[in-house]
Design a protein around this motif. Structure first.
Motif, PDB file in Angstrom:
ATOM      1  N   TYR A 174     -22.558 -13.027  55.281  1.00  0.00           N
ATOM      2  CA  TYR A 174     -21.240 -13.450  55.779  1.00  0.00           C
ATOM      3  C   TYR A 174     -20.225 -12.318  55.605  1.00  0.00           C
ATOM      4  CZ  TYR A 174     -16.991 -16.200  56.449  1.00  0.00           C
ATOM      5  OH  TYR A 174     -15.793 -16.670  56.898  1.00  0.00           O
TER       6      TYR A 174
ATOM      7  N   TYR B  10     -18.476 -10.580  67.305  1.00  0.00           N
ATOM      8  CA  TYR B  10     -19.499 -11.280  66.520  1.00  0.00           C
ATOM      9  C   TYR B  10     -19.397 -12.772  66.798  1.00  0.00           C
ATOM     10  CZ  TYR B  10     -21.808 -13.237  62.384  1.00  0.00           C
ATOM     11  OH  TYR B  10     -22.604 -13.948  61.525  1.00  0.00           O
ATOM     12  N   HIS B  11     -20.514 -13.347  67.261  1.00  0.00           N
ATOM     13  CA  HIS B  11     -20.506 -14.763  67.614  1.00  0.00           C
ATOM     14  C   HIS B  11     -21.124 -15.642  66.533  1.00  0.00           C
ATOM     15  CE1 HIS B  11     -19.169 -13.840  71.627  1.00  0.00           C
ATOM     16  NE2 HIS B  11     -20.208 -13.015  71.809  1.00  0.00           N
ATOM     17  N   GLY B  12     -22.037 -15.115  65.783  1.00  0.00           N
ATOM     18  CA  GLY B  12     -22.702 -15.947  64.784  1.00  0.00           C
ATOM     19  C   GLY B  12     -24.028 -15.332  64.383  1.00  0.00           C
ATOM     20  N   ARG B  13     -24.918 -16.177  63.893  1.00  0.00           N
ATOM     21  CA  ARG B  13     -26.159 -15.670  63.305  1.00  0.00           C
ATOM     22  C   ARG B  13     -27.297 -16.662  63.566  1.00  0.00           C
ATOM     23  NH1 ARG B  13     -27.632 -11.897  59.773  1.00  0.00           N
ATOM     24  NH2 ARG B  13     -25.504 -11.118  59.697  1.00  0.00           N
TER      25      ARG B  13
ATOM     26  N   PRO C 107     -21.570  -8.990  58.427  1.00  0.00           N
ATOM     27  CA  PRO C 107     -22.216  -9.697  59.543  1.00  0.00           C
ATOM     28  C   PRO C 107     -23.170  -8.846  60.372  1.00  0.00           C
ATOM     29  CG  PRO C 107     -19.889  -9.267  60.007  1.00  0.00           C
ATOM     30  CD  PRO C 107     -20.097  -8.932  58.575  1.00  0.00           C
TER      31      PRO C 107
ATOM     32  N   ASP D 239     -17.875 -19.629  69.347  1.00  0.00           N
ATOM     33  CA  ASP D 239     -18.268 -18.366  69.956  1.00  0.00           C
ATOM     34  C   ASP D 239     -19.742 -18.337  70.334  1.00  0.00           C
ATOM     35  OD1 ASP D 239     -16.050 -16.857  67.646  1.00  0.00           O
ATOM     36  OD2 ASP D 239     -15.701 -17.190  69.771  1.00  0.00           O
TER      37      ASP D 239
ATOM     38  N   TYR E 116     -24.183 -10.620  68.833  1.00  0.00           N
ATOM     39  CA  TYR E 116     -22.978  -9.926  69.257  1.00  0.00           C
ATOM     40  C   TYR E 116     -22.902  -9.882  70.774  1.00  0.00           C
ATOM     41  CZ  TYR E 116     -21.564  -8.007  64.702  1.00  0.00           C
ATOM     42  OH  TYR E 116     -21.113  -7.855  63.417  1.00  0.00           O
TER      43      TYR E 116
ATOM     44  N   PRO F  78     -27.818 -11.036  63.476  1.00  0.00           N
ATOM     45  CA  PRO F  78     -26.520 -11.416  64.072  1.00  0.00           C
ATOM     46  C   PRO F  78     -26.595 -11.467  65.590  1.00  0.00           C
ATOM     47  CG  PRO F  78     -26.500  -9.095  63.483  1.00  0.00           C
ATOM     48  CD  PRO F  78     -27.833  -9.631  63.036  1.00  0.00           C
TER      49      PRO F  78
ATOM     50  N   ASN G  72     -22.259 -20.415  63.583  1.00  0.00           N
ATOM     51  CA  ASN G  72     -21.218 -19.635  64.245  1.00  0.00           C
ATOM     52  C   ASN G  72     -20.687 -18.548  63.323  1.00  0.00           C
ATOM     53  OD1 ASN G  72     -19.536 -20.906  62.440  1.00  0.00           O
ATOM     54  ND2 ASN G  72     -18.683 -22.351  63.936  1.00  0.00           N
ATOM     55  N   ASP G  73     -19.611 -17.914  63.720  1.00  0.00           N
ATOM     56  CA  ASP G  73     -19.077 -16.798  62.941  1.00  0.00           C
ATOM     57  C   ASP G  73     -18.481 -17.243  61.617  1.00  0.00           C
ATOM     58  OD1 ASP G  73     -17.088 -18.148  64.290  1.00  0.00           O
ATOM     59  OD2 ASP G  73     -15.800 -16.389  64.488  1.00  0.00           O
ATOM     60  N   ARG G  74     -18.291 -18.557  61.457  1.00  0.00           N
ATOM     61  CA  ARG G  74     -17.789 -19.086  60.179  1.00  0.00           C
ATOM     62  C   ARG G  74     -18.916 -19.708  59.346  1.00  0.00           C
ATOM     63  NH1 ARG G  74     -14.404 -20.544  64.119  1.00  0.00           N
ATOM     64  NH2 ARG G  74     -15.201 -22.675  64.210  1.00  0.00           N
TER      65      ARG G  74
END
Length: 557
Positions: free
Chosen positions: A187, A219-222, A190, A2, A214, A212, A134-136
């Motif tokens: 996490y 939400y794409h990541g951080r 987010p 993302d 967005y 974050p 990423n978002d994970r």
């Protein structure tokens, strides 16, 4: 992926048949003649067949390392090809991520491409270490400074193993559990932004900021942002130590200190200042200071006007020197003070405030008044007599000993005074002594102690004197006063003044000894020709002939 669109360099995702399925904005800007959003663009349309063959071999199943680096030639629609650094990564779904870095934009960049180049350079040369996940919470990209700050080993940089990278970071932290707890907290939530400081085992301190990314509600990541603030923290600690040291000095000195800022607002009372006023500072308008803090004229009855308040005078640029005033504390006690102060300026000459010191002279004044009421004074001149002078000098020596200050004793004798009595009569002699006493009172400080010792002899104590040179300057001024102001009325008598000077503790520590040393120095002045000042030598002496230096009072008026 993302965060794919937010990568700072051009990037593609293509299938096993080398058909581009996705291109980020940076790639679209670099190859702006292609419509990547429509999909199914063959990678071969951007580079030569030899390049395709080389890349196909690099990503073949026989390749052990799923991260490959190459330098390849590509075409973006201009006449000349561009040379790029290519980094390939085989993704879990068997698609391939192609990152293009350090491409030759001088030959081929469009304005949009140059903007991306600037952004990428900013990313790579940022003084902070930047990590994109990423978002994970899986690592996508990091800049050079991130590797430098965290000392990521070369083999981990090559493999880009996330677990090894995280462990390399955790091994350097004083509180790895707290670090991980913050990561997990973000996490779980987010949308949160986080800012804190982290301590490393090697003594470094990092500023850590995370926010974050967005797109709308997606939400794409951080982004993680790390900045080495070790030197800044050290400078802050040094400033704090200096401030504590300065506060300790201010809190332990005996004089009260009161200060205001550049706007004229009270900002500080030290311990002695609080004790004198019986309260701490308060946000009180300047025009109400005298009433709120009970600031009086030396008579203790008349309130000071705003412009008479020493701190206000200092703030206005006046030099406040030995101004006397009275402060009535909250418990009703009145303290008599001698005040000195001035405005404060920075290196550019801008006013930053003002400060005054409050020296408590209550005890000294009480002693003076008490002894005065006991009639310890000379009937003719109204000056202190020997007994009063001796007691006052004893108290002053005790105070000077505590404060490590100097006190000077001046022993004065009128030269040729007998001729005044013989020629003009004793009444004229008395008038002369009264006139001399008044003149000395007028020229001495309020804190100086003036005594008629007897006959035509006077003794003066000068508290808080800087040194013997300062005492001699005062003595020479007295000589000139007699020679030019008083003696004019008795010209035929040759009236002058001889003065001996002794200094506590240089010439003695007891009142009797100091007076004796000053008396002997005075006789030496007469012996040397009169109308001069002689300074007692530092060691106690027995004979006049061994006295120290003498200086004639011959300076012009």
């Amino acid at each position: 992926m993302d965060l794919f669109q937010y990568l700072p360099c051009p990037a593609f995702i293509f299938e096993e048949d080398f058909i581009i399925s996705r291109a980020n904005d940076a790639a679209s800007s670099l190859f702006n003649h292609y419509a990547f959003n429509e999909g199914n663009v063959p990678l071969a349309s951007l580079c030569s067949q030899n390049t395709i063959d080389d890349l196909r071999e690099a990503v073949s199943p026989s390749t052990i390392d799923n991260r490959i680096k190459r330098t390849i030639t590509m075409y973006n629609g201009d006449l000349d090809p561009i040379t790029v650094g290519a980094c390939l990564r085989i993704l879990p779904d068997n698609t391939v991520l192609l990152l293009l870095t350090e491409h030759d934009r001088d030959k081929s960049c469009s304005p949009g491409c140059r903007k991306l180049r600037i952004l990428e350079e900013q990313y790579q040369h940022n003084p902070a270490g930047i990590l994109l996940v990423n978002d994970r919470m899986e690592m996508i990209s990091y800049n050079r400074r991130f590797l430098e700050l965290w000392h990521i080993p070369e083999h981990i940089q090559q493999t880009r193993d996330e677990n090894e990278s995280l462990q390399a970071v955790l091994d350097q932290l004083k509180d790895p559990e707290g670090f991980l707890a913050q990561v997990h907290e973000l996490y779980e939530h987010p949308k949160q932004t986080s800012t804190d400081e982290i301590d490393l085992k090697d003594g470094r301190v990092f500023y850590r900021h995370s926010f974050p990314v967005y797109s709308g509600e997606i939400y794409h990541g951080r982004v993680w942002y790390f900045l080495d603030i070790t030197s800044l923290k050290a400078a802050q600690r040094k400033i704090v130590r200096q401030q504590k040291f300065q506060r300790a000095i201010l809190e332990h000195i005996q004089d009260g200190i009161v200060a205001c800022n550049a706007r004229g607002q009270l900002t500080m009372f030290n311990r002695a200042g609080r004790e004198i006023h019986g309260c701490d500072l308060a946000r009180v308008p300047r025009k109400e200071w005298a009433n709120y803090y009970q600031l009086y004229q030396p008579d203790g009855e008349t309130l000071l006007t705003t412009d008479e308040i020493p701190l206000v005078r200092a703030f206005q640029g006046q030099d406040v020197h030995n101004q006397e005033m009275v402060v009535q504390s909250r418990n009703g006690d009145k303290r008599e003070l001698r005040v000195n102060g001035q405005a404060m300026y920075d290196n550019d000459g801008s006013k930053i405030g003002a400060v005054v010191s409050l020296h408590d002279i209550t005890d000294l004044n009480k002693a003076r008044k008490k002894l005065h009421h006991l009639a310890y004074h000379d009937d003719l001149t109204g000056l202190a007599n020997r007994r009063l002078f001796h007691d006052l000098l004893k108290q002053d020596i005790s105070r000077a000993g505590r404060n490590r200050e100097k006190t000077a004793i001046l022993f004065l004798d009128l030269d040729n005074f007998k001729q005044v009595n013989d020629r003009y009569g004793h009444q004229a002699g008395d008038r002369l002594l009264i006139e001399l006493a008044a003149s000395l009172r007028h020229r001495l400080r309020e804190s100086d102690i003036l005594c008629r010792w007897g006959g035509d002899e006077f003794v003066i104590a000068l508290p808080e004197i800087a040194d013997s040179e300062m005492a001699c300057r005062v003595a020479k001024k007295i000589c000139r006063v007699v020679q030019y102001d008083i003696a004019d009325q008795y010209k035929v008598c040759g009236l002058t003044m001889s003065i001996g000077v002794a200094v506590y503790p240089d010439n003695g520590t007891s009142p009797d000894n100091l007076i004796r040393q000053a008396d002997m120095a005075m006789y030496l002045a007469k012996q040397k020709g009169k109308n001069r000042v002689c300074l007692a030598q530092c060691e106690p002496i027995a004979e006049i002939s061994s006295m120290g230096s003498c200086r004639p009072c011959t300076n012009p008026r």
